[in-house]
Design a protein around this motif. Structure first.
Motif, PDB file in Angstrom:
ATOM      1  N   LEU A 338      59.256 -68.438  -4.324  1.00 51.29           N
ATOM      2  CA  LEU A 338      60.344 -69.062  -4.770  1.00 51.29           C
ATOM      3  C   LEU A 338      59.283 -70.179  -5.760  1.00 51.29           C
ATOM      4  O   LEU A 338      59.305 -70.232  -6.741  1.00 51.29           O
ATOM      5  CB  LEU A 338      61.070 -70.537  -4.096  1.00 51.29           C
ATOM      6  N   VAL A 339      58.141 -70.438  -5.702  1.00 56.66           N
ATOM      7  CA  VAL A 339      57.070 -70.994  -6.358  1.00 56.66           C
ATOM      8  C   VAL A 339      56.426 -70.187  -7.296  1.00 56.66           C
ATOM      9  O   VAL A 339      56.315 -70.646  -8.552  1.00 56.66           O
ATOM     10  CB  VAL A 339      55.743 -71.200  -5.439  1.00 56.66           C
ATOM     11  N   ALA A 340      56.133 -69.072  -6.490  1.00 58.36           N
ATOM     12  CA  ALA A 340      55.871 -67.877  -7.837  1.00 58.36           C
ATOM     13  C   ALA A 340      57.066 -67.112  -8.522  1.00 58.36           C
ATOM     14  O   ALA A 340      56.679 -66.974  -9.920  1.00 58.36           O
ATOM     15  CB  ALA A 340      54.539 -66.396  -7.836  1.00 58.36           C
ATOM     16  N   TRP A 350      48.384 -63.960 -14.733  1.00 57.54           N
ATOM     17  CA  TRP A 350      48.108 -63.623 -13.450  1.00 57.54           C
ATOM     18  C   TRP A 350      47.472 -64.995 -13.152  1.00 57.54           C
ATOM     19  O   TRP A 350      47.824 -65.220 -11.921  1.00 57.54           O
ATOM     20  CB  TRP A 350      46.853 -62.785 -13.131  1.00 57.54           C
ATOM     21  N   PRO A 351      47.078 -66.336 -13.912  1.00 54.96           N
ATOM     22  CA  PRO A 351      47.028 -67.571 -12.886  1.00 54.96           C
ATOM     23  C   PRO A 351      47.878 -67.967 -12.632  1.00 54.96           C
ATOM     24  O   PRO A 351      48.047 -68.763 -11.002  1.00 54.96           O
ATOM     25  CB  PRO A 351      46.414 -68.329 -14.210  1.00 54.96           C
ATOM     26  N   GLY A 356      51.558 -69.802  -5.803  1.00 53.89           N
ATOM     27  CA  GLY A 356      52.762 -68.794  -4.613  1.00 53.89           C
ATOM     28  C   GLY A 356      51.793 -67.994  -3.734  1.00 53.89           C
ATOM     29  O   GLY A 356      52.593 -67.772  -2.001  1.00 53.89           O
ATOM     30  N   PHE A 357      51.132 -66.643  -4.470  1.00 54.87           N
ATOM     31  CA  PHE A 357      50.274 -66.389  -2.824  1.00 54.87           C
ATOM     32  C   PHE A 357      49.120 -67.201  -2.184  1.00 54.87           C
ATOM     33  O   PHE A 357      49.236 -66.560  -0.727  1.00 54.87           O
ATOM     34  CB  PHE A 357      48.816 -64.967  -3.913  1.00 54.87           C
ATOM     35  N   LEU A 470      61.507 -64.394  -7.198  1.00 54.13           N
ATOM     36  CA  LEU A 470      62.663 -65.111  -6.497  1.00 54.13           C
ATOM     37  C   LEU A 470      64.027 -64.497  -5.507  1.00 54.13           C
ATOM     38  O   LEU A 470      64.354 -65.496  -4.285  1.00 54.13           O
ATOM     39  CB  LEU A 470      64.011 -65.369  -7.660  1.00 54.13           C
ATOM     40  N   VAL A 471      64.533 -63.113  -4.950  1.00 52.68           N
ATOM     41  CA  VAL A 471      64.866 -62.580  -4.197  1.00 52.68           C
ATOM     42  C   VAL A 471      64.295 -62.609  -2.942  1.00 52.68           C
ATOM     43  O   VAL A 471      64.435 -62.941  -2.091  1.00 52.68           O
ATOM     44  CB  VAL A 471      64.873 -60.812  -4.916  1.00 52.68           C
TER      45      VAL A 471
END
Length: 521
Positions: A338-340, A350-351, A356-357, A470-471
């Protein structure tokens, strides 16, 4: 140091087979260019391996219980090495996909015997440490795959992502012969051929239906025929398992809610944590123009977080109730998705992936070693292959289904964005974008329209990646909550001997573990 050589032997095989799930992600654009593959073929390079591994690992576990776990592990290593050589030499996409499928058979034999071999070689606190370190390797492997794939693809060729398996396989086989002990003698029984065929057919039908929907849309009747076939084959599988004397899956285990919770966790963990990587890699390379090495290195925060968490806390979790650890880990993975998804939008690069990672890596590091030990303690030691096969089946099915399902999510969102931007043939363009064909589309466009098309493809790719995150995130959070409800301490044992053994999943001692091992804890 000699005490830990069996762990090294098992971890070498695990590292190879799990890396090969994701190592091809960053090589997909180079493969597409070199082999001139279609979007469907591109997906099958990933899914052929993951699907065969998922569909056969349960049956391979049952076979390993009959022929011996070490023997099955060595056979899997040899087959994995030979098929890796064929993958590296493949002249076309058909040969590559077929060799990837055979590679999945070898990986299934290795994966199905991993936990049983750890149980045979370690007990008590050493077993907890072994599971923790194995979990660190397993959790980090899928994330390290894109990094290693990038280094090999850019430095040598995409073919070297397969050739590198050969020397590692030779070392692993040599160690197997010298240091690996199999405490459980093979026992008599029959291979559940019907069960293996029906389960494989059901899994393949769902996956092929999803991939066909990505290629041709959801309207054609042929797509829905595959989805209709899947439940029929699954019901036939359950009917066979209920009546056969030596089933590859004891259905009594499914009456235990905690074991069901463990299987659910395995399914959603790989779906939420790793399935989106394929489309992230396509976005980074085909749209942002990053090299394979650069794209692979974006996953380094996930790898480091996963490895660090598993290695640091794994040895302290062997006598803890697994429900909160697994469920909490899944929720953290979901939060990472969700954060990503929240950060990757508009002009993102990319940053924006890093926060999220990090969350995903921490969640994977928590859930992976605990998931493995919880599954193994669910059955008597002589059916260790069955338990390992069951949880690893769900893990790999989660990845195979995730690649196919998130492909539809990516394409649907990309099509919506391209339609809004006025790009003609938005549906076909979205599928081509998901197949890594963005640069070709731009090169084929009239020179005056290239800048506009580039902007549209960038927005579509960002939108597609955002929705896959998100999914994945929602699935992880919901599954984590379900695991907290299902995997609870103190659940009474069921009616069958195998189900009675599942008491240890809920916090008790594994049924087959010696009393001495309990004392050492």
């Amino acid at each position: 140091m000699r005490k830990w050589l069996p762990l090294v032997t098992v971890c070498l095989g695990t590292f190879m087979l799990l890396i090969d799930v994701t190592i091809v992600n960053v090589a997909l654009p180079d493969m597409a260019k070199d082999l001139n593959t279609s979007f469907g073929s591109l997906q099958w390079v990933v899914d052929a391996y993951a699907l065969v591994l998922a569909a056969l690992v349960l049956g391979a576990g049952s076979i390993a219980d009959l022929v011996g776990h070490r023997r099955a592990y060595v056979a899997g290593l040899v087959l994995f090495a030979v098929s890796s050589l064929v993958c590296g030499l493949a002249p076309g996409s058909g040969t590559l996909v077929a060799a990837r499928a055979v590679q999945g058979i070898g990986a299934a034999a290795m994966f199905a015997t991993t936990f049983a071999l750890l149980n045979s070689n370690y007990s008590g606190r050493d077993r907890g440490t072994a599971y923790g370190l194995w979990g660190a390797v397993a959790g980090a492997s899928a994330a390290i795959g894109p990094i290693l794939g990038g280094l090999l693809t850019e430095g040598l060729s995409w073919r070297w992502i397969f050739f590198v398996n050969l020397p590692v396989s030779v070392i692993a086989v040599a160690l197997c012969v010298r240091v690996l002990r199999d405490a459980n003698a093979p026992h008599r029984g029959r291979v559940d051929v019907a069960g293996i065929v029906l389960f494989t057919g059901a899994a393949a039908a769902v996956t092929y239906g999803l991939i066909r929907a990505n290629e041709h849309g959801w309207s054609p009747a042929g797509t829905w025929l595959w989805f209709a076939a899947a439940p029929v084959l699954l019901m036939a599988f359950l009917a066979v398992e209920r009546r056969i004397t030596f089933p590859m899956l004891d259905l009594a285990l499914l009456r235990n809610r905690s074991f069901v919770g463990v299987l659910l966790a395995g399914l959603v963990l790989t779906f939420s944590a790793f399935a989106a990587f394929t489309y992230v890699s396509i976005w980074l390379q085909s749209v942002l123009g990053m090299s394979p090495i650069e794209a692979g290195l974006t996953g380094l925060p996930l790898s480091l977080a996963s490895f660090g968490v598993s290695a640091a806390i794994g040895r302290f979790l062997h006598d803890r109730h697994p429900g909160p650890i697994i469920g909490g880990g899944l929720i953290i993975v979901g939060v990472g998705g969700l954060v990503a998804g929240a950060l990757v939008h508009g002009g993102a690069t990319w940053p924006e992936l890093i926060p999220g990672f990090l969350f995903v890596g921490i969640g994977v590091g928590l859930a992976t070693p605990t998931l493995s030990s919880a599954a193994m303690s669910a059955v008597p030691v002589e059916r260790g292959g069955m338990a390992a096969g069951a949880v690893n089946t769900t893990r790999q099915l989660g990845f195979a289904f995730g690649i196919a399902a998130l492909g539809s999510v990516f394409a649907a969102r990309a099509q919506h964005v391209l339609s809004d931007r006025g790009v003609p043939g938005a549906s076909g363009a979205a599928r081509a974008l998901g197949g890594g064909q963005g640069p070709r589309m731009v090169a084929a466009a009239p020179s005056g329209a290239r800048h506009q098309l580039t902007d549209a493809l960038h927005a579509a790719a960002v939108g597609g990646v955002q929705w896959t995150f998100l999914v994945s995130g929602v699935a992880g959070v919901l599954a984590g909550v379900a695991v907290l409800v299902l995997v609870r301490p103190g659940q009474p044992a069921g009616e069958s001997p195998a189900e009675a053994a599942t008491e240890s999943v809920d916090g008790g001692r594994p049924a087959a573990e010696p009393a001495a091992a309990t004392t050492s804890r």
